[in-house]
Design an enzyme around this catalytic site. Structure first.
Site, short mmCIF file in Angstrom:
data_model
loop_
_atom_site.label_atom_id
_atom_site.label_comp_id
_atom_site.label_asym_id
_atom_site.label_seq_id
_atom_site.Cartn_x
_atom_site.Cartn_y
_atom_site.Cartn_z
N LEU A 52 12.06 1.70 6.64
CA LEU A 52 11.53 2.23 5.24
C LEU A 52 11.96 3.61 4.76
O LEU A 52 12.26 4.36 5.40
CB LEU A 52 9.91 2.42 5.63
CG LEU A 52 8.95 2.70 4.30
CD1 LEU A 52 8.84 1.62 3.48
CD2 LEU A 52 7.74 3.39 4.77
N ARG A 97 7.82 4.19 -5.30
CA ARG A 97 7.71 3.13 -3.95
C ARG A 97 6.83 1.96 -4.22
O ARG A 97 7.14 0.85 -3.79
CB ARG A 97 7.65 3.96 -2.66
CG ARG A 97 8.09 3.04 -1.39
CD ARG A 97 8.12 3.88 -0.22
NE ARG A 97 6.74 4.46 0.10
CZ ARG A 97 6.84 5.20 1.37
NH1 ARG A 97 7.89 5.49 1.90
NH2 ARG A 97 5.70 5.74 1.46
N GLU A 126 13.07 3.07 13.54
CA GLU A 126 11.95 4.06 13.16
C GLU A 126 10.80 4.18 13.97
O GLU A 126 10.73 3.24 14.96
CB GLU A 126 11.62 3.75 11.88
CG GLU A 126 10.90 2.25 11.59
CD GLU A 126 10.50 1.96 10.15
OE1 GLU A 126 10.88 2.57 9.20
OE2 GLU A 126 10.12 0.80 9.97
N ARG A 144 -7.60 -20.42 -0.60
CA ARG A 144 -6.54 -20.08 0.12
C ARG A 144 -5.45 -21.31 0.14
O ARG A 144 -5.76 -22.36 0.36
CB ARG A 144 -7.26 -20.09 1.51
CG ARG A 144 -6.32 -19.59 2.48
CD ARG A 144 -6.72 -19.54 3.97
NE ARG A 144 -6.24 -18.67 5.07
CZ ARG A 144 -4.97 -19.09 5.54
NH1 ARG A 144 -4.60 -20.51 5.00
NH2 ARG A 144 -4.17 -18.52 6.57
N LYS A 197 6.54 -1.77 1.80
CA LYS A 197 5.33 -1.14 2.54
C LYS A 197 4.25 -2.23 2.43
O LYS A 197 3.34 -2.13 1.66
CB LYS A 197 5.04 0.27 1.79
CG LYS A 197 4.29 1.17 2.84
CD LYS A 197 4.12 2.57 2.35
CE LYS A 197 3.47 3.53 3.17
NZ LYS A 197 3.95 3.48 4.49
N TYR A 226 0.78 -1.04 0.16
CA TYR A 226 0.08 -0.06 -0.05
C TYR A 226 0.76 1.20 -0.07
O TYR A 226 2.11 1.14 0.22
CB TYR A 226 -0.74 0.08 1.27
CG TYR A 226 -0.28 0.41 2.52
CD1 TYR A 226 -0.36 1.52 3.19
CD2 TYR A 226 0.52 -0.50 3.16
CE1 TYR A 226 0.26 1.89 4.24
CE2 TYR A 226 1.21 -0.45 4.47
CZ TYR A 226 1.13 1.11 5.06
OH TYR A 226 1.87 1.24 6.02
#
Length: 292
Positions: free
Chosen positions: A205, A53, A181, A101, A148, A34
């Site tokens: 990140l 990104r 971070e 799944r 991310k 995301y």
């Protein structure tokens, strides 16, 4: 009241009408990535950086072709325009799509692409001057924080631990005591007159706002260093003339006045922090004007 708008797999529709399969791998396995982009005066701030990104994250999980047929560089500004959001954020997510799944990667699944915009006011001057508190937590996340990913449970738990401790943000600390971070932010400190921040990598990140803060600081003549430092080094510096702040898409730059139980300097935002915030917001306004 105007309905919130959703972009889902190539179609604009009211948020309430959006439907995603129970077997979407993003829902069942967290198999997706995301981005969050700041909306300022109806424009998207540093959209190209965020899309770069997003493409990086997709390549890292083997979904490099996921956005073929989805021209997000055009779609996302149109979504903001149709949503009439002037100030806030835009969320975009891409998952591997719907498949029975199984941990094995499906060969025929079609990626799910969605985005929506939300209004949100930036921190007020009073909130900025009050600053925030960081709460150190042991970093138990996976070893690919450069992606991310939608796998955010460890961050959710860390932020909740920080909240229960009376802090505003978690501060992830590695096994050797190294500062990494924040829960959803990059961490900076002015130590010995040098603007210092941990280098990006598997545990940190490469924040879009982080990169622009560093560029702005260098242009403004500040000494800048990307290096690892420990929590103890940070706490020792806090007793002198240290400044600490976090940087993120939605908070821009937010001063830190306490780390754990240690007050940062005098418990007030530092001059470097406030100067960089002013420069950052000027650059964001310019970036939006150039796009619009």
């Amino acid at each position: 009241m105007k309905s919130e708008l959703l972009y889902l797999n190539g179609v604009f529709l009211p948020m309430a009408e959006g439907r995603i399969s129970v077997e979407d791998r993003g829902f069942q396995l967290g198999d997706g990535v995301y981005e969050v982009v700041k909306i300022l005066k109806g424009g998207l701030v540093w959209l190209e950086d965020h899309l770069d990104r997003l493409h990086y994250s997709l390549r890292q999980i083997g979904l490099e072709q996921a956005l073929e047929g989805y021209p997000l560089e055009d779609v996302l500004p149109e979504l903001v325009r149709r949503s009439s959001v002037r100030q806030g954020w835009l969320y975009v997510q891409v998952t591997r799509g719907v498949a029975p799944r199984d941990f094995a990667l499906p060969s025929l699944a079609r990626p799910t692409v969605l985005a929506y915009a939300r209004s949100r006011r930036p921190p007020t001057k009073a909130q900025i001057m009050a600053g925030i508190a960081l709460y150190p937590v042991v970093d138990i996340r996976w070893a690919r924080c450069d992606i991310k990913s939608t796998n955010l449970l460890a961050t959710v738990l860390a932020k909740e631990e920080a909240r229960r401790a009376g802090a505003d943000e978690a501060l992830f600390v590695g096994p050797q005591g190294e500062v990494r971070e924040g829960g959803s932010s990059n961490v900076f400190a002015v130590i010995g007159g040098v603007l210092t921040t941990p280098p990006p990598g598997p545990h940190v990140l490469a924040g879009v706002t982080r990169r622009h803060v560093l560029e702005i600081a260098r242009r403004a003549g500040y000494l800048v260093e990307e290096r690892s430092f420990t929590l103890q080094e940070l706490l020792d510096a806090c007793a002198t003339d240290c400044e600490v702040f976090v940087a993120s898409t939605m908070r821009d730059i937010m001063p830190v006045v306490r780390v754990g139980e240690t007050v940062v300097a005098a418990g007030r935002p530092g001059q470097v922090t406030l100067h960089l915030l002013d420069l950052l917001r000027r650059e964001q306004s310019l970036a939006v004007r150039e796009r619009v």
